[in-house]
Design an enzyme around this catalytic site. Sequence first.
Site, PDB file in Angstrom:
ATOM      1  N   THR A  95       4.299  -9.783   0.933  1.00  0.00           N
ATOM      2  CA  THR A  95       2.983 -10.416   0.816  1.00  0.00           C
ATOM      3  C   THR A  95       1.918  -9.326   0.885  1.00  0.00           C
ATOM      4  O   THR A  95       1.972  -8.456   1.751  1.00  0.00           O
ATOM      5  CB  THR A  95       2.782 -11.455   1.935  1.00  0.00           C
ATOM      6  OG1 THR A  95       3.763 -12.492   1.785  1.00  0.00           O
ATOM      7  CG2 THR A  95       1.393 -12.078   1.866  1.00  0.00           C
ATOM      8  N   VAL A  97      -1.710  -7.274   1.059  1.00  0.00           N
ATOM      9  CA  VAL A  97      -3.024  -7.173   1.683  1.00  0.00           C
ATOM     10  C   VAL A  97      -4.084  -7.176   0.574  1.00  0.00           C
ATOM     11  O   VAL A  97      -3.875  -6.633  -0.514  1.00  0.00           O
ATOM     12  CB  VAL A  97      -3.106  -5.877   2.528  1.00  0.00           C
ATOM     13  CG1 VAL A  97      -4.542  -5.528   2.885  1.00  0.00           C
ATOM     14  CG2 VAL A  97      -2.254  -6.009   3.784  1.00  0.00           C
ATOM     15  N   ILE A 131       4.888  -6.080   4.226  1.00  0.00           N
ATOM     16  CA  ILE A 131       3.455  -6.099   3.934  1.00  0.00           C
ATOM     17  C   ILE A 131       3.185  -5.131   2.786  1.00  0.00           C
ATOM     18  O   ILE A 131       3.505  -3.939   2.873  1.00  0.00           O
ATOM     19  CB  ILE A 131       2.638  -5.698   5.179  1.00  0.00           C
ATOM     20  CG1 ILE A 131       2.785  -6.761   6.275  1.00  0.00           C
ATOM     21  CG2 ILE A 131       1.171  -5.472   4.810  1.00  0.00           C
ATOM     22  CD1 ILE A 131       2.194  -8.123   5.937  1.00  0.00           C
ATOM     23  N   LYS A 132       2.601  -5.653   1.709  1.00  0.00           N
ATOM     24  CA  LYS A 132       2.311  -4.810   0.543  1.00  0.00           C
ATOM     25  C   LYS A 132       0.918  -4.196   0.664  1.00  0.00           C
ATOM     26  O   LYS A 132      -0.054  -4.894   0.949  1.00  0.00           O
ATOM     27  CB  LYS A 132       2.376  -5.639  -0.747  1.00  0.00           C
ATOM     28  CG  LYS A 132       3.781  -5.901  -1.234  1.00  0.00           C
ATOM     29  CD  LYS A 132       3.787  -6.707  -2.518  1.00  0.00           C
ATOM     30  CE  LYS A 132       3.629  -5.856  -3.740  1.00  0.00           C
ATOM     31  NZ  LYS A 132       3.771  -6.657  -4.988  1.00  0.00           N
ATOM     32  N   LEU A 133       0.879  -2.904   0.429  1.00  0.00           N
ATOM     33  CA  LEU A 133      -0.372  -2.156   0.457  1.00  0.00           C
ATOM     34  C   LEU A 133      -0.424  -1.248  -0.763  1.00  0.00           C
ATOM     35  O   LEU A 133       0.606  -0.710  -1.189  1.00  0.00           O
ATOM     36  CB  LEU A 133      -0.436  -1.276   1.717  1.00  0.00           C
ATOM     37  CG  LEU A 133      -0.506  -1.995   3.065  1.00  0.00           C
ATOM     38  CD1 LEU A 133       0.108  -1.133   4.151  1.00  0.00           C
ATOM     39  CD2 LEU A 133      -1.949  -2.330   3.402  1.00  0.00           C
TER      40      LEU A 133
END
Length: 317
Positions: A95, A97, A131-133
């Site tokens: 998911t 950011v 967590i995608k950044l």
Amino acid sequence: MTDKLTSLRQLTTVVADTGDIAAMKQYQPQDATTNPSLILNAAQIPEYRKLIDDAIAWARAQSGDRAQQIVDASDKLAVNIGLEILKLIPGRISTEVDARLSYDTEASVAKAKRLIKLYNDAGISNDRILIKLASTWQGIRAAERLEKEGINCNLTLLFSFAQARACAEAGVFLISPFVGRILDWHKANGGKSEFAPAEDPGVISVTEIYNYYKQHGYETVVMGASFRNVGEILELAGCDRLTISPPLLKELSESTGNVERKLADQGEIKARPARMSEAEFYWQHNQDPMAVEKLADGIRKFAVDQGKLESMIGALL
């Protein structure tokens, strides 16, 4: 004879690049990745309306401020879609950011922790979430901090070797080098309109990164992403993971034949170079005009779709 999707799964972990629950049921991937564009597309699916309604109701209960409600509902909707997908896959959901925070380490860390809390409150442990950044210097620093706190990260919009090296040195869990967008740039900016899979600039980039990681003993997972055709996928068979869109999953599942391994860890370990400084990162990244352009373009596009999602939610509040 076996189909190519089944054969590929013997060599590589297959991940679905979609927010479409029907596709999850059909192709049964190990993991799934989402981004603001995919969440926006998924939000148009009638079956998802209840997830939007739930997100809006939750946001209204959190704050009386309309602007804050829109932000809260957007976060909750992304998590709600992730929760539905997690019911159908054994592995992890990625998911993302908010792309507008891509140059703000503190805000990225705070948003990541907020998304993790929403998953945790729904009974999902950290080991099922990535967590995608964006792979900016600031995004990589945010990921480095999050990893130390037990929050695994997926560094996306990765186009340059400098980005890949900085991610490995930061100890991030996984990177998503973009294959197809690299090809797009070279088609638009070079004299060549067609590339054989083995000569595809995106394939060459991921192969170089994969080999560098293995040769230097980095544990960061390499997950090729953003494919334009099946040829690119087959040329990267053996990569740790590949995240593939439903149309290409369909094409692979309808093709017969054994897939040949193209990438493999040779077991050779070399000494790692000294850690990159911020100045070195920017200088090396800047030497690749494709990477500079595509990183900025990718952040802008994800930000536009995040804005569209918020406008849609705002109209329903």
